[in-house]
Design an enzyme around this catalytic site. Structure first.
Site, PDB file in Angstrom:
ATOM      1  N   CYS A   6       1.100  -1.001   0.122  1.00 44.59           N
ATOM      2  CA  CYS A   6       0.499   0.065  -0.227  1.00 44.59           C
ATOM      3  C   CYS A   6       1.403   1.249   0.126  1.00 44.59           C
ATOM      4  O   CYS A   6       1.088   1.823   0.955  1.00 44.59           O
ATOM      5  CB  CYS A   6      -1.051  -0.517   1.742  1.00 44.59           C
ATOM      6  SG  CYS A   6      -2.205   1.613   0.569  1.00 44.59           S
ATOM      7  N   GLN A  12       2.268   3.802  -5.345  1.00 36.00           N
ATOM      8  CA  GLN A  12       1.323   3.369  -6.871  1.00 36.00           C
ATOM      9  C   GLN A  12       0.133   1.875  -5.765  1.00 36.00           C
ATOM     10  O   GLN A  12      -1.139   1.754  -6.328  1.00 36.00           O
ATOM     11  CB  GLN A  12       2.559   1.810  -7.151  1.00 36.00           C
ATOM     12  CG  GLN A  12       3.117   2.375  -8.562  1.00 36.00           C
ATOM     13  CD  GLN A  12       2.627   3.240  -8.741  1.00 36.00           C
ATOM     14  OE1 GLN A  12       1.327   2.781 -10.230  1.00 36.00           O
ATOM     15  NE2 GLN A  12       3.423   3.917 -10.112  1.00 36.00           N
ATOM     16  N   ARG A  27       1.011  -7.710   6.040  1.00 37.26           N
ATOM     17  CA  ARG A  27       1.480  -9.099   7.017  1.00 37.26           C
ATOM     18  C   ARG A  27       1.306  -8.674   8.316  1.00 37.26           C
ATOM     19  O   ARG A  27       0.644  -7.751   8.360  1.00 37.26           O
ATOM     20  CB  ARG A  27       3.530  -8.905   6.747  1.00 37.26           C
ATOM     21  CG  ARG A  27       3.678  -9.238   5.495  1.00 37.26           C
ATOM     22  CD  ARG A  27       5.177  -9.095   5.672  1.00 37.26           C
ATOM     23  NE  ARG A  27       6.373  -9.858   4.734  1.00 37.26           N
ATOM     24  CZ  ARG A  27       6.584 -11.007   3.924  1.00 37.26           C
ATOM     25  NH1 ARG A  27       5.302 -11.949   4.802  1.00 37.26           N
ATOM     26  NH2 ARG A  27       6.548 -11.322   3.003  1.00 37.26           N
ATOM     27  N   LYS A  45      12.549  -5.523  -4.675  1.00 40.58           N
ATOM     28  CA  LYS A  45      13.700  -6.528  -3.696  1.00 40.58           C
ATOM     29  C   LYS A  45      12.734  -7.615  -2.899  1.00 40.58           C
ATOM     30  O   LYS A  45      13.407  -7.866  -2.325  1.00 40.58           O
ATOM     31  CB  LYS A  45      14.543  -5.630  -2.683  1.00 40.58           C
ATOM     32  CG  LYS A  45      14.082  -4.349  -1.767  1.00 40.58           C
ATOM     33  CD  LYS A  45      14.781  -3.822  -0.756  1.00 40.58           C
ATOM     34  CE  LYS A  45      15.927  -3.348  -1.819  1.00 40.58           C
ATOM     35  NZ  LYS A  45      16.631  -2.198  -0.532  1.00 40.58           N
ATOM     36  N   HIS A  68       6.312  -3.937 -12.970  1.00 35.94           N
ATOM     37  CA  HIS A  68       7.482  -3.523 -13.055  1.00 35.94           C
ATOM     38  C   HIS A  68       7.889  -4.873 -13.319  1.00 35.94           C
ATOM     39  O   HIS A  68       8.043  -5.718 -12.065  1.00 35.94           O
ATOM     40  CB  HIS A  68       8.176  -3.016 -11.914  1.00 35.94           C
ATOM     41  CG  HIS A  68       9.776  -3.256 -12.491  1.00 35.94           C
ATOM     42  ND1 HIS A  68       9.802  -2.440 -14.065  1.00 35.94           N
ATOM     43  CD2 HIS A  68      11.043  -2.982 -12.009  1.00 35.94           C
ATOM     44  CE1 HIS A  68      11.854  -2.855 -14.245  1.00 35.94           C
ATOM     45  NE2 HIS A  68      12.337  -2.547 -12.879  1.00 35.94           N
ATOM     46  N   ASP A  73      12.903  -0.143 -18.748  1.00 40.11           N
ATOM     47  CA  ASP A  73      12.754   0.808 -17.286  1.00 40.11           C
ATOM     48  C   ASP A  73      14.127   1.326 -16.541  1.00 40.11           C
ATOM     49  O   ASP A  73      14.401   2.648 -16.074  1.00 40.11           O
ATOM     50  CB  ASP A  73      11.686   0.281 -16.261  1.00 40.11           C
ATOM     51  CG  ASP A  73      11.541   1.586 -15.091  1.00 40.11           C
ATOM     52  OD1 ASP A  73      10.685   1.678 -15.927  1.00 40.11           O
ATOM     53  OD2 ASP A  73      11.765   0.466 -14.603  1.00 40.11           O
ATOM     54  N   GLU A 120      10.461   5.922 -21.706  1.00 34.50           N
ATOM     55  CA  GLU A 120      11.973   5.723 -20.739  1.00 34.50           C
ATOM     56  C   GLU A 120      12.415   7.010 -21.563  1.00 34.50           C
ATOM     57  O   GLU A 120      13.430   6.779 -19.789  1.00 34.50           O
ATOM     58  CB  GLU A 120      11.805   4.140 -20.912  1.00 34.50           C
ATOM     59  CG  GLU A 120      11.373   3.233 -21.096  1.00 34.50           C
ATOM     60  CD  GLU A 120      10.061   3.095 -19.259  1.00 34.50           C
ATOM     61  OE1 GLU A 120      10.855   3.933 -18.454  1.00 34.50           O
ATOM     62  OE2 GLU A 120       9.080   2.406 -19.034  1.00 34.50           O
ATOM     63  N   SER A 135      11.912   4.478  -6.823  1.00 35.39           N
ATOM     64  CA  SER A 135      12.185   2.812  -6.508  1.00 35.39           C
ATOM     65  C   SER A 135      13.435   2.913  -5.977  1.00 35.39           C
ATOM     66  O   SER A 135      14.263   3.340  -6.268  1.00 35.39           O
ATOM     67  CB  SER A 135      12.282   1.576  -7.800  1.00 35.39           C
ATOM     68  OG  SER A 135      12.828   1.884  -8.268  1.00 35.39           O
TER      69      SER A 135
END
EC number: 1.1.1.86
Length: 492
Positions: free
Chosen positions: A45, A48, A68, A109, A132, A217, A389, A414
């Site tokens: 959340c 995006q 989680r 990651k 992505h 990208d 891009e 990111s």
């Protein structure tokens, strides 16, 4: 897991890199009806995740957020944002088994761990979506064969996704289906419906591939979108202060200057940005840009080569395994630069002054856009993908710097983009420092002297032709024209 791109033969690699089709508006006539009654669960959340979810709910879809247990128990920011906006929130175990469509909008990651955790919980025949494709392409994540895997990637920050939707429009969006995971042959239908629900079909949708999205990208964000802006800010500030410009004014000229000159870029491409300069300034900006391209072309090509080969991803993932040691050190070093610590100036700077006194800034943008675009195309990436891009996203990133300098840019992008930005910046600064330091103050900070506005007509004609007649200008005019037409249709 092995790099998926590197597992393909050359013909397959080139075919995937070259996938890009601008979709006709008529292909979205069914809107988001294909997934109208589906249970859609979003993982993550952040910007995006929240904003795509808000748009999709407003489009009539059923949206919930899986977090989680510790995020729920501790009422972390993700839980707070989802609940404050009235969304249903639950654990993976509570929500994933009944989900028809799972949107993985967590940071890059985290993808391997997150997908490994949710895949056993997903029901037979469900769909997994990314925004992505790094996890699929670079990490080689293998998804259960009964699961459909798609990508819907808005070409802008999450906040812009929401704001454009609220205005009745949308943002250009890239969609793709993973060829290894389309068991029912309806992956494209699902991706189209998802893109429509976020408003993407109102601005233009490119049908691409996971591979083309990832490789383009990564290249864009490392070079023109972040690396060039950071390099120009650091060196430009140092240069002006050395020339006696007041530090606060120097920082403001760059911080707000990036946004101002790229606003001209957004509306009319490199041609319009260059046309905002006087004729003598345009000639000088063109000459500086050509010099910059000569200096930086090998660096751009190295970044593209390392992205294509997987070397960039390999070294970055090593840093992930080392608790982001390099990323965190580079982030701290950036925070210590003169530009980041300069005082805030309240002095008013007229809009045209950013062009008149920022000739070097304009040249950096021109050189960076053209180098990034041309380098991507030479590697097999289709022009439309390369445009989105490079030129298209540059104003969006410049806007973040206008808010809180490089700190804000590196917070919004990111971690993958930030890591690549630092790699580029560390190589570009020593390459450009002597050139920038040797520039006349007229090209950054002072502006050209008013003694004469005369130029050689033939030289000006040749430079205007060179500016206008490039591939990035041709494809940019076409795509911007499409967006303008769509706004007219939507607003009618």
């Amino acid at each position: 897991m092995a790099n998926y791109f590197n597992s393909l033969n050359l013909r397959q690699q080139l075919a995937q890199l070259g996938q890009c089709r601008f979709m006709d508006r008529s292909e979205f006539s069914d809107g988001c009806n294909y997934i109208k009654d589906w249970n859609i669960v979003i993982l993550g959340c952040g910007a995006q995740g929240l904003n795509q979810g808000l748009n999709m709910r407003d489009s009539g879809l059923n949206i919930a957020y899986a977090l989680r247990p510790e995020a729920i128990a501790q009422k972390r920011a993700s839980w707070q944002k989802a609940t404050d906006n009235g969304f249903k929130v639950g654990t993976f175990e509570e929500l994933i088994p009944s989900a028809d469509l799972v949107l993985n909008l967590t940071p890059d990651k985290q993808h391997s761990n997150v997908v490994s955790a949710v895949m056993p919980l997903m029901k037979q025949g469900a769909t997994l979506s990314y925004s992505h494709g790094f996890n699929i392409v670079e990490e080689g994540m293998q998804i259960r064969p009964d699961i459909t895997v798609i990508m819907v990637a808005p070409k802008c920050p999450g906040t812009e996704v929401r704001e454009e939707y609220k205005r009745g429009f949308g943002v250009p969006t890239l969609i793709a289906v993973h060829p290894e995971n389309d068991p029912n042959g309806d992956g494209l239908d699902i991706a189209k419906a998802y893109a429509s629900a976020t408003g993407g079909d109102r601005a233009g949708v490119l049908q691409s591939s996971f591979i083309a999205e990832v490789k383009s990208d990564l290249m864009g964000e490392q070079t023109i979108l972040c690396g060039m802006l950071q390099t120009g800010a650091i060196l430009g500030y140092e240069k002006m202060v050395a020339d006696g410009v007041e530090p606060g004014y120097a920082a403001k000229l760059i911080q707000q200057g990036w946004e101002t000159v790229t606003e001209a870029l957004k509306h009319g491409g490199i041609t319009n940005m260059m046309d905002r300069l006087s004729n003598p300034a345009k000639i000088k900006a063109f000459e500086i840009a050509e010099d910059l391209k000569d200096i930086l072309q090998p660096l751009f090509e190295k970044h593209m080569d390392d992205i294509i080969s997987g070397e960039f991803s390999r070294t970055m993932m090593q840093d992930w395994a080392n608790d982001d040691a390099n990323l965190l050190r580079w982030r701290a070093e950036t925070g210590e630069t003169g530009f980041e610590n300069a005082p805030v100036s309240s002095e008013h700077i007229d809009e045209q002054t950013y062009f008149d006194k920022g000739i070097f800034l304009v040249a950096m943008i021109k050189a960076g856009v053209e180098l990034a675009f041309d380098t991507m195309v030479s590697a097999g990436i289709v022009e439309e993908s390369a445009y989105y891009e490079s030129l298209h996203e540059t104003p969006l990133i410049a806007n973040t710097i206008a808010r809180k300098r490089l700190y804000e840019m590196n917070v919004v992008i990111s971690d993958t983009a930030e890591y690549g930005c630092y790699l580029f910046n560390h190589a570009a600064v020593p390459l450009l420092r002597d050139y920038v330091n040797a520039m006349s103050p007229e090209y950054l900070g002072a502006g050209l002297k008013d003694s004469s506005n005369s130029v050689d007509n033939l030289q000006l004609i040749a430079i205007n032709d060179a500016i206008r007649h490039t591939a990035v200008e041709y494809v940019g005019a076409e795509l911007r024209g499409y967006m303008t037409d769509m706004k007219s249709i939507v607003g009618a």
